[in-house]
Scaffold this motif. Structure first.
Motif, PDB file in Angstrom:
ATOM      1  N   ASN B 175       0.786  -1.230   0.000  1.00 28.02           N
ATOM      2  CA  ASN B 175       0.000   0.000   0.000  1.00 28.02           C
ATOM      3  C   ASN B 175       0.820   1.284   0.000  1.00 28.02           C
ATOM      4  O   ASN B 175       1.994   1.277   0.344  1.00 28.02           O
ATOM      5  CB  ASN B 175      -0.896   0.021   1.244  1.00 28.02           C
ATOM      6  CG  ASN B 175      -2.003  -1.010   1.130  1.00 28.02           C
ATOM      7  OD1 ASN B 175      -2.023  -1.803   0.186  1.00 28.02           O
ATOM      8  ND2 ASN B 175      -2.904  -0.990   2.078  1.00 28.02           N
ATOM      9  N   LYS B 176       0.124   2.355  -0.343  1.00 22.95           N
ATOM     10  CA  LYS B 176       0.772   3.664  -0.269  1.00 22.95           C
ATOM     11  C   LYS B 176       1.060   3.997   1.180  1.00 22.95           C
ATOM     12  O   LYS B 176       0.206   3.775   2.060  1.00 22.95           O
ATOM     13  CB  LYS B 176      -0.125   4.725  -0.893  1.00 22.95           C
ATOM     14  CG  LYS B 176      -0.200   4.570  -2.398  1.00 22.95           C
ATOM     15  CD  LYS B 176      -1.030   5.653  -3.044  1.00 22.95           C
ATOM     16  CE  LYS B 176      -0.922   5.497  -4.559  1.00 22.95           C
ATOM     17  NZ  LYS B 176      -1.893   6.282  -5.275  1.00 22.95           N
ATOM     18  N   SER B 293      -8.053 -11.697   6.950  1.00 27.03           N
ATOM     19  CA  SER B 293      -8.584 -10.825   5.900  1.00 27.03           C
ATOM     20  C   SER B 293      -9.158  -9.532   6.476  1.00 27.03           C
ATOM     21  O   SER B 293      -9.681  -9.512   7.593  1.00 27.03           O
ATOM     22  CB  SER B 293      -9.675 -11.544   5.113  1.00 27.03           C
ATOM     23  OG  SER B 293      -9.108 -12.477   4.227  1.00 27.03           O
ATOM     24  N   GLY B 294      -9.077  -8.505   5.690  1.00 22.80           N
ATOM     25  CA  GLY B 294      -9.631  -7.218   6.080  1.00 22.80           C
ATOM     26  C   GLY B 294      -8.989  -6.138   5.238  1.00 22.80           C
ATOM     27  O   GLY B 294      -8.087  -6.424   4.457  1.00 22.80           O
ATOM     28  N   LYS B 295      -9.481  -4.913   5.415  1.00 22.64           N
ATOM     29  CA  LYS B 295      -8.832  -3.797   4.710  1.00 22.64           C
ATOM     30  C   LYS B 295      -7.528  -3.488   5.439  1.00 22.64           C
ATOM     31  O   LYS B 295      -7.442  -3.663   6.659  1.00 22.64           O
ATOM     32  CB  LYS B 295      -9.750  -2.577   4.721  1.00 22.64           C
ATOM     33  CG  LYS B 295     -10.964  -2.718   3.823  1.00 22.64           C
ATOM     34  CD  LYS B 295     -11.646  -1.357   3.662  1.00 22.64           C
ATOM     35  CE  LYS B 295     -12.719  -1.399   2.586  1.00 22.64           C
ATOM     36  NZ  LYS B 295     -13.789  -2.398   2.860  1.00 22.64           N
ATOM     37  N   SER B 296      -6.535  -3.026   4.700  1.00 22.71           N
ATOM     38  CA  SER B 296      -5.223  -2.880   5.325  1.00 22.71           C
ATOM     39  C   SER B 296      -5.237  -1.899   6.497  1.00 22.71           C
ATOM     40  O   SER B 296      -4.602  -2.144   7.526  1.00 22.71           O
ATOM     41  CB  SER B 296      -4.179  -2.499   4.297  1.00 22.71           C
ATOM     42  OG  SER B 296      -4.562  -1.322   3.651  1.00 22.71           O
ATOM     43  N   ASP B 297      -6.004  -0.798   6.370  1.00 20.11           N
ATOM     44  CA  ASP B 297      -6.009   0.150   7.506  1.00 20.11           C
ATOM     45  C   ASP B 297      -6.740  -0.444   8.711  1.00 20.11           C
ATOM     46  O   ASP B 297      -6.355  -0.217   9.859  1.00 20.11           O
ATOM     47  CB  ASP B 297      -6.584   1.520   7.097  1.00 20.11           C
ATOM     48  CG  ASP B 297      -7.944   1.395   6.427  1.00 20.11           C
ATOM     49  OD1 ASP B 297      -8.330   0.266   6.044  1.00 20.11           O
ATOM     50  OD2 ASP B 297      -8.635   2.421   6.289  1.00 20.11           O
ATOM     51  N   LYS B 301      -4.982  -1.336  12.524  1.00 17.88           N
ATOM     52  CA  LYS B 301      -5.629  -0.994  13.790  1.00 17.88           C
ATOM     53  C   LYS B 301      -5.878  -2.266  14.626  1.00 17.88           C
ATOM     54  O   LYS B 301      -5.599  -2.308  15.826  1.00 17.88           O
ATOM     55  CB  LYS B 301      -6.956  -0.284  13.501  1.00 17.88           C
ATOM     56  CG  LYS B 301      -7.497   0.460  14.696  1.00 17.88           C
ATOM     57  CD  LYS B 301      -8.761   1.236  14.353  1.00 17.88           C
ATOM     58  CE  LYS B 301      -9.393   1.732  15.654  1.00 17.88           C
ATOM     59  NZ  LYS B 301     -10.761   2.190  15.458  1.00 17.88           N
ATOM     60  N   TYR B 302      -6.355  -3.301  13.948  1.00 14.87           N
ATOM     61  CA  TYR B 302      -6.683  -4.568  14.604  1.00 14.87           C
ATOM     62  C   TYR B 302      -5.462  -5.162  15.308  1.00 14.87           C
ATOM     63  O   TYR B 302      -5.540  -5.700  16.403  1.00 14.87           O
ATOM     64  CB  TYR B 302      -7.220  -5.533  13.536  1.00 14.87           C
ATOM     65  CG  TYR B 302      -7.567  -6.919  14.019  1.00 14.87           C
ATOM     66  CD1 TYR B 302      -8.752  -7.156  14.738  1.00 14.87           C
ATOM     67  CD2 TYR B 302      -6.731  -8.002  13.754  1.00 14.87           C
ATOM     68  CE1 TYR B 302      -9.081  -8.430  15.167  1.00 14.87           C
ATOM     69  CE2 TYR B 302      -7.055  -9.283  14.168  1.00 14.87           C
ATOM     70  CZ  TYR B 302      -8.231  -9.490  14.883  1.00 14.87           C
ATOM     71  OH  TYR B 302      -8.554 -10.746  15.302  1.00 14.87           O
ATOM     72  N   PHE B 303      -4.302  -5.034  14.643  1.00 12.35           N
ATOM     73  CA  PHE B 303      -3.081  -5.590  15.231  1.00 12.35           C
ATOM     74  C   PHE B 303      -2.320  -4.558  16.084  1.00 12.35           C
ATOM     75  O   PHE B 303      -1.219  -4.842  16.551  1.00 12.35           O
ATOM     76  CB  PHE B 303      -2.165  -6.148  14.138  1.00 12.35           C
ATOM     77  CG  PHE B 303      -2.646  -7.468  13.582  1.00 12.35           C
ATOM     78  CD1 PHE B 303      -2.522  -8.630  14.323  1.00 12.35           C
ATOM     79  CD2 PHE B 303      -3.238  -7.540  12.334  1.00 12.35           C
ATOM     80  CE1 PHE B 303      -2.966  -9.850  13.833  1.00 12.35           C
ATOM     81  CE2 PHE B 303      -3.687  -8.763  11.824  1.00 12.35           C
ATOM     82  CZ  PHE B 303      -3.558  -9.917  12.581  1.00 12.35           C
ATOM     83  N   GLY B 304      -2.918  -3.377  16.228  1.00 13.64           N
ATOM     84  CA  GLY B 304      -2.269  -2.356  17.060  1.00 13.64           C
ATOM     85  C   GLY B 304      -1.016  -1.771  16.437  1.00 13.64           C
ATOM     86  O   GLY B 304      -0.104  -1.333  17.138  1.00 13.64           O
ATOM     87  N   LEU B 305      -0.985  -1.762  15.119  1.00 10.33           N
ATOM     88  CA  LEU B 305       0.199  -1.234  14.433  1.00 10.33           C
ATOM     89  C   LEU B 305      -0.061   0.216  14.028  1.00 10.33           C
ATOM     90  O   LEU B 305      -0.189   0.538  12.845  1.00 10.33           O
ATOM     91  CB  LEU B 305       0.510  -2.100  13.207  1.00 10.33           C
ATOM     92  CG  LEU B 305       0.825  -3.566  13.525  1.00 10.33           C
ATOM     93  CD1 LEU B 305       0.891  -4.399  12.246  1.00 10.33           C
ATOM     94  CD2 LEU B 305       2.135  -3.684  14.294  1.00 10.33           C
TER      95      LEU B 305
END
Lengths: 274, 322
Positions: B175-176, B293-297, B301-305
């Protein structure tokens, strides 16, 4: 030509003696597969390949890849005989500090261009060399020696596909088909037959020979060079442990070396009186 | 040089893989020894840009990564400078033993540029999200491992990789990502960059987490916490000097990476400091689990990054210092 063949046969006999002595000294290494491949390796180094032992990195050299890297003793005795390094080095095979590693290592041994030993990887490297040489407009050829058990590795067939796809006619694979692998008969462990049909199906030019008949080996190498538009596979029927009846056709001698009791008889078989 | 402050920061967004495609095509014009291999993903990895410009020096190897690695090793053995690309999961994963035996062991001059590293691969899910590639590449002797922060650093890293003689693994993203470095930023293998100065703690970060750390440092400043941001573009060899300096001067380290905390940047920093200067440490990353799976943003957030996690960890570690 007859004389040439006789010379090569005598050379191969001497290389077998060197293999037996080297492995007796190291007490570690692969006897059977070294003795089955040596006639082909001998024909390559003393007849077919352009190379210069005084200048191992000579740009005009043909390339050799011992994909079945456990047959390293066959390569090492040949390189020593050519003069790439002193024959005394052979007595240091597999010792700590020696450049003669258990499997070929390009970092230390003059005349070795790539690291092999993990089976299935050499044909990819050989084709990479072939592609690179062609890109440079060079006529140099690349030779790879493979085991028949090694053909069980999937990467071999990826490489076979790619070499045919890119029409690497400067590549020649020699299959040392001795029919045995560590756990027994190749046909029983995991049958790779028919090797010739498989390579043909992948788009290769295939030549079947007796891998211990020097005349057939030389003729096949010449035919391979003349064939254009596709890589060539020389499928060579061989005998594991060839030349020493104690070791012949015994899977148990895959990774076992001659012991003190066997040495005199092994050398006698090879017409060696020392 | 690479150091800049908030006011200078531009908001250009570019994917590191796009910067790679551009840099590779440019380098191809300068050095005819460069050859490129791909495994049926040249549109995604952006090696297609090079392929279009230099078709004779591009080899599509099909969906066969093991052979691609070996072929690259053979090309290197006859003097070429091969760049091979596919997704990180296939390059480092499928190709690991080939990279180990045919590339790193002989110290072959092969450049492995893996795109689609980490969870930002997104919708394709855990099967395609490489969270362990840096760890498994870092474990191989002779290997250099680079994870650029942005497009500009990617261009420098690709140039540096081409100039360096030996195996290099470069991990890029799909991603950008926001720019961290200015145009013309000079990348040097093995050198970290202090992107933001600070005294209370240091964020030691790599890849897209460096931009998040810059954001976190800005917000923490308002709370009176002075956070240094040390960007580590080369995971191996690690810039021990700057890491040790950060430990000595700030006394608290929070590492952050879009990768497992096992064996990646956090692992490298922890290994080094544990033996030289034990320091309060937290590792932000993926905690020994697969992606999903999921959108990258959403996944970041999900992984706390993200900056929020970094801020929380910073507050916590600074409070432990007292």
């Amino acid at each position: 030509m007859k004389e040439k063949i006789a010379d090569l046969e005598e050379k191969a006999r001497r290389l077998r003696v060197a293999i037996v002595k080297t492995l007796h000294k190291s007490q570690s290494g692969h006897t059977g597969g070294s003795l089955s491949a040596i006639d082909m390796v001998c024909a390559l180094y003393f007849h077919k390949m352009r190379h210069n032992p005084a200048e191992p990195a000579w740009d005009g050299r043909d390339r050799f890849v011992l994909s079945k890297g456990h047959a390293a003793p066959a390569l090492y005795v040949t390189l020593a005989e050519c003069g790439y390094f002193p024959a005394e080095d052979l007595m240091m095979l597999r010792r700590l500090g020696s450049h003669l590693q258990g499997h070929p290592d390009s970092k230390g041994t003059p005349g070795v261009d790539v690291c092999t030993g993990s089976l299935g990887q050499g044909l990819s490297m050989a084709n990479g060399m072939a592609l690179g040489l062609k890109l440079d407009g060079k006529e140099n050829r690349v030779y790879a020696v493979l085991g028949d058990g090694e053909l069980q590795e999937g990467q071999i067939w990826e490489a076979a596909m790619a070499a045919a796809h890119y029409k690497s006619d400067n590549l020649c694979a020699l299959i040392d088909s001795n029919g045995l692998q560590i756990d027994g008969d190749v046909a029983k462990v995991m049958n790779v037959s028919s090797i010739s049909d498989k390579f043909k199906a992948f788009g290769w030019n295939v030549i079947e020979i007796d891998g211990h008949d020097m005349g057939q080996i030389v003729a096949a190498l010449d035919q391979a060079e003349a064939h254009k538009g596709a890589p060539t596979a020389i499928v060579a029927k061989t005998v594991k442990g060839k030349g020493v009846h104690l070791f012949e056709n015994k899977a148990s001698y895959h990774g076992v070396t001659p012991n003190d009791d066997e040495l005199p008889e092994a050398l006698r078989c090879l017409g060696c009186c020392d | 040089m690479g150091r800049r402050t908030h006011t200078e920061r531009d908001l250009t967004m570019i994917a590191t893989r796009d910067a790679y495609g551009e840099a590779l095509a440019e380098l191809g014009g300068e050095n005819d020894k460069i050859v490129v291999l791909d495994a049926d993903l040249s549109g995604s990895t952006k090696t297609g840009v090079f392929a279009k410009k230099f078709p004779n020096r591009f080899f599509n190897m099909g969906i066969a990564e093991a052979n691609m690695v070996g072929t690259a090793a053979g090309l290197a053995a006859v003097g070429k400078v091969p760049f091979l690309s596919t997704f990180a999961i296939f390059a480092a994963g499928r190709g690991w033993e080939q990279i180990r035996q045919s590339v790193a062991y002989p110290k072959a001059n092969v450049k492995i540029v893996a795109t689609h590293g980490g969870v930002t691969v997104g919708e394709d899910g855990g099967s395609h999200q490489s969270v362990e590639d840096v760890a498994i590449m870092r474990a191989i002797p002779n290997m250099t491992v680079i994870v650029p922060a942005d497009g500009e650093e990617t261009k420098g890293a690709i140039r540096a990789a081409a100039a360096y003689k030996g195996p290099v693994y470069v991990r890029l993203g799909r991603n950008k990502v926001p720019s961290v470095f200015p145009a013309g930023h000079q990348f040097e293998i093995g050198k970290g960059v202090v992107v933001v100065p600070g005294t209370d703690l240091t964020f030691i970060t790599t890849g897209l987490m460096t931009a998040a750390a810059v954001t976190a440092a800005e917000k923490l400043k308002a709370e009176g916490i002075s956070a240094r941001v040390l960007h580590i573009g080369t995971i191996k060899p690690l810039d021990k000097e700057l890491v040790l300096q950060a430990a000595e001067e700030t006394g608290a380290i929070v590492t952050a990476e879009e990768h497992s905390v096992v064996g990646g940047l956090g692992g490298a920093v922890a290994e080094f400091l544990a033996e030289t200067r034990p320091t309060l440490m937290k590792r932000v990353g993926i905690h020994d689990r697969f992606g999903t799976s999921g959108k990258s943003d959403e996944l970041l957030k999900y992984f706390g990054l993200n900056a929020e996690t970094l801020i929380e960890e910073a507050r916590e570690i600074v409070s432990r210092k007292k």
